[in-house]
Design a protein around this motif. Structure first.
Motif, PDB file in Angstrom:
ATOM      1  N   PHE A 158      28.676 -16.387 -13.687  1.00 23.30           N
ATOM      2  CA  PHE A 158      29.778 -15.474 -13.696  1.00 23.30           C
ATOM      3  C   PHE A 158      30.560 -14.831 -14.839  1.00 23.30           C
ATOM      4  CE2 PHE A 158      33.731 -13.545 -11.860  1.00 23.30           C
ATOM      5  CZ  PHE A 158      33.692 -11.985 -11.826  1.00 23.30           C
ATOM      6  N   ALA A 159      31.004 -15.887 -15.318  1.00 22.46           N
ATOM      7  CA  ALA A 159      32.268 -15.519 -16.672  1.00 22.46           C
ATOM      8  C   ALA A 159      30.621 -15.083 -17.833  1.00 22.46           C
ATOM      9  CB  ALA A 159      32.186 -17.400 -17.654  1.00 22.46           C
ATOM     10  N   VAL A 160      29.383 -15.417 -18.222  1.00 15.90           N
ATOM     11  CA  VAL A 160      28.656 -14.821 -19.132  1.00 15.90           C
ATOM     12  C   VAL A 160      28.661 -13.812 -18.796  1.00 15.90           C
ATOM     13  CG1 VAL A 160      26.189 -15.190 -19.907  1.00 15.90           C
ATOM     14  CG2 VAL A 160      28.009 -17.107 -20.227  1.00 15.90           C
ATOM     15  N   LYS A 161      27.907 -13.250 -17.178  1.00 15.99           N
ATOM     16  CA  LYS A 161      27.814 -11.725 -17.138  1.00 15.99           C
ATOM     17  C   LYS A 161      29.161 -10.537 -17.297  1.00 15.99           C
ATOM     18  CE  LYS A 161      24.369 -10.712 -13.699  1.00 15.99           C
ATOM     19  NZ  LYS A 161      23.563 -10.319 -14.342  1.00 15.99           N
ATOM     20  N   ALA A 162      30.007 -11.457 -16.814  1.00 14.57           N
ATOM     21  CA  ALA A 162      31.918 -10.240 -17.432  1.00 14.57           C
ATOM     22  C   ALA A 162      31.938 -10.373 -18.152  1.00 14.57           C
ATOM     23  CB  ALA A 162      33.251 -11.013 -16.466  1.00 14.57           C
ATOM     24  N   PHE A 163      31.454 -11.276 -19.333  1.00 14.71           N
ATOM     25  CA  PHE A 163      30.959 -11.105 -20.951  1.00 14.71           C
ATOM     26  C   PHE A 163      30.562 -10.193 -21.027  1.00 14.71           C
ATOM     27  CE2 PHE A 163      30.603 -12.202 -25.001  1.00 14.71           C
ATOM     28  CZ  PHE A 163      32.183 -11.903 -26.019  1.00 14.71           C
ATOM     29  N   GLN A 164      29.131 -10.029 -20.903  1.00 18.95           N
ATOM     30  CA  GLN A 164      27.908  -9.338 -21.438  1.00 18.95           C
ATOM     31  C   GLN A 164      28.189  -7.656 -20.571  1.00 18.95           C
ATOM     32  OE1 GLN A 164      24.923  -7.925 -19.107  1.00 18.95           O
ATOM     33  NE2 GLN A 164      25.092  -6.929 -21.137  1.00 18.95           N
ATOM     34  N   LYS A 165      29.095  -7.611 -19.979  1.00 23.24           N
ATOM     35  CA  LYS A 165      28.558  -6.171 -19.181  1.00 23.24           C
ATOM     36  C   LYS A 165      29.807  -5.901 -19.549  1.00 23.24           C
ATOM     37  CE  LYS A 165      25.977  -6.473 -15.493  1.00 23.24           C
ATOM     38  NZ  LYS A 165      24.836  -6.227 -15.569  1.00 23.24           N
ATOM     39  N   ILE A 166      31.389  -6.419 -19.995  1.00 21.17           N
ATOM     40  CA  ILE A 166      32.388  -6.208 -20.751  1.00 21.17           C
ATOM     41  C   ILE A 166      32.646  -4.993 -21.819  1.00 21.17           C
ATOM     42  CG2 ILE A 166      35.264  -6.455 -20.993  1.00 21.17           C
ATOM     43  CD1 ILE A 166      35.135  -7.935 -18.771  1.00 21.17           C
ATOM     44  N   TYR A 167      31.743  -6.864 -22.595  1.00 22.53           N
ATOM     45  CA  TYR A 167      31.716  -6.564 -23.944  1.00 22.53           C
ATOM     46  C   TYR A 167      30.206  -6.141 -25.148  1.00 22.53           C
ATOM     47  CZ  TYR A 167      36.030  -8.812 -23.852  1.00 22.53           C
ATOM     48  OH  TYR A 167      37.622  -9.315 -23.506  1.00 22.53           O
ATOM     49  N   TYR A 168      28.938  -6.489 -24.535  1.00 23.67           N
ATOM     50  CA  TYR A 168      28.008  -6.058 -24.879  1.00 23.67           C
ATOM     51  C   TYR A 168      26.622  -5.387 -23.962  1.00 23.67           C
ATOM     52  CZ  TYR A 168      29.140  -8.934 -28.348  1.00 23.67           C
ATOM     53  OH  TYR A 168      29.980 -10.017 -29.403  1.00 23.67           O
ATOM     54  N   PRO A 169      27.917  -4.183 -22.653  1.00 25.72           N
ATOM     55  CA  PRO A 169      27.052  -3.514 -21.955  1.00 25.72           C
ATOM     56  C   PRO A 169      25.631  -2.849 -21.869  1.00 25.72           C
ATOM     57  CG  PRO A 169      28.437  -2.228 -22.886  1.00 25.72           C
ATOM     58  CD  PRO A 169      28.838  -3.095 -23.584  1.00 25.72           C
ATOM     59  N   ARG A 170      24.419  -2.729 -21.584  1.00 27.29           N
ATOM     60  CA  ARG A 170      23.185  -2.374 -22.089  1.00 27.29           C
ATOM     61  C   ARG A 170      23.035  -0.724 -21.594  1.00 27.29           C
ATOM     62  NH1 ARG A 170      21.068  -7.619 -20.091  1.00 27.29           N
ATOM     63  NH2 ARG A 170      20.670  -8.514 -22.299  1.00 27.29           N
ATOM     64  N   ASP A 171      22.211  -0.056 -21.773  1.00 29.03           N
ATOM     65  CA  ASP A 171      22.448   1.518 -21.127  1.00 29.03           C
ATOM     66  C   ASP A 171      22.525   1.218 -19.790  1.00 29.03           C
ATOM     67  OD1 ASP A 171      21.565   2.181 -23.596  1.00 29.03           O
ATOM     68  OD2 ASP A 171      19.524   2.461 -23.428  1.00 29.03           O
ATOM     69  N   VAL A 172      21.973   0.771 -19.629  1.00 26.26           N
ATOM     70  CA  VAL A 172      22.026   0.762 -17.527  1.00 26.26           C
ATOM     71  C   VAL A 172      23.208   0.174 -17.181  1.00 26.26           C
ATOM     72  CG1 VAL A 172      21.205  -0.834 -15.452  1.00 26.26           C
ATOM     73  CG2 VAL A 172      19.621  -0.218 -17.138  1.00 26.26           C
ATOM     74  N   ASP A 173      24.201  -1.022 -17.632  1.00 19.30           N
ATOM     75  CA  ASP A 173      25.567  -0.994 -16.985  1.00 19.30           C
ATOM     76  C   ASP A 173      26.248   0.174 -17.418  1.00 19.30           C
ATOM     77  OD1 ASP A 173      24.450  -3.804 -17.316  1.00 19.30           O
ATOM     78  OD2 ASP A 173      24.363  -4.244 -19.305  1.00 19.30           O
ATOM     79  N   ILE A 174      25.851   0.894 -18.713  1.00 13.31           N
ATOM     80  CA  ILE A 174      27.018   1.900 -19.038  1.00 13.31           C
ATOM     81  C   ILE A 174      26.471   3.429 -18.194  1.00 13.31           C
ATOM     82  CG2 ILE A 174      27.073   3.956 -20.838  1.00 13.31           C
ATOM     83  CD1 ILE A 174      26.258   1.396 -23.111  1.00 13.31           C
ATOM     84  N   ILE A 175      25.267   3.267 -17.539  1.00 14.96           N
ATOM     85  CA  ILE A 175      24.471   4.418 -16.902  1.00 14.96           C
ATOM     86  C   ILE A 175      25.110   3.983 -15.186  1.00 14.96           C
ATOM     87  CG2 ILE A 175      22.207   5.510 -15.690  1.00 14.96           C
ATOM     88  CD1 ILE A 175      23.434   6.705 -18.396  1.00 14.96           C
TER      89      ILE A 175
END
Length: 175
Positions: A158-175
């Motif tokens: 959960f911590a790794v996913k949250a860090f990735q989505k907040i600080y290094y979002p991919r195109d899919v995360d942004i859309i």
């Protein structure tokens, strides 16, 4: 998960075909990602087993009627129930789209382990497993250990996913 999950809505995927670029360029599924999942699975397996083992190894637990719950069958109930919940919540953590069907299937899958353990241990055909569910499910140690095991297993992911989505979002995360 493979059938029911979608990154984005159908209309969005048709309007923004660039979202598929990572998959086409083979950046979405890499050797590093594969080995990360393997190590994560090994970590979760060790936690699921050894949390129960380390609780039972120095102590003995007994029901109110004096029956021990520290034999192999009862410990298996501790381990199996926590493991099934961890696996299903892990699937939800990796699911992009939480619709009612996905949550329902996951909830049913989690509830089935408690139901099946209760039904199977209610009959003498289970031999040494007989009455394991009422003996284990009435123990505070079972519920506390199950909750603790789930949290310890899933917290790093959960911590790794949250860090990735907040600080290094991919195109899919942004859309």
């Amino acid at each position: 998960m493979g059938i029911l999950d979608q990154d984005v809505d159908d209309k969005v995927s048709l309007a923004v075909p660039q979202l598929y670029r990572r998959g086409i360029e083979r950046k979405e599924w890499t050797q590093l990602k594969f080995w990360t999942y393997m190590i994560d699975g090994l970590y979760q397996s060790l936690i699921c087993f050894f949390m129960t083992y380390l609780v039972f190894s120095p102590a003995t637990f007994a029901t109110e009627s004096g029956q021990n719950v520290n034999d192999g069958k009862r410990m298996g109930v501790y381990v199996a129930n926590a493991t099934i919940v961890v696996v299903n919540v892990y699937i939800l953590l990796n699911t992009y789209r939480w619709d009612w069907l996905m949550v329902l299937i996951t909830a049913i899958s989690i509830l089935l382990i408690w139901f099946w353990t209760g039904v199977y241990s209610a009959f003498t055909a289970g031999f040494t497993f007989y009455e394991a569910a009422p003996q284990v499910y009435t123990q505070l140690s079972f519920w506390a250990l199950t909750l603790l095991t789930i949290v310890i297993c899933l917290l790093p992911r959960f911590a790794v996913k949250a860090f990735q989505k907040i600080y290094y979002p991919r195109d899919v995360d942004i859309i």
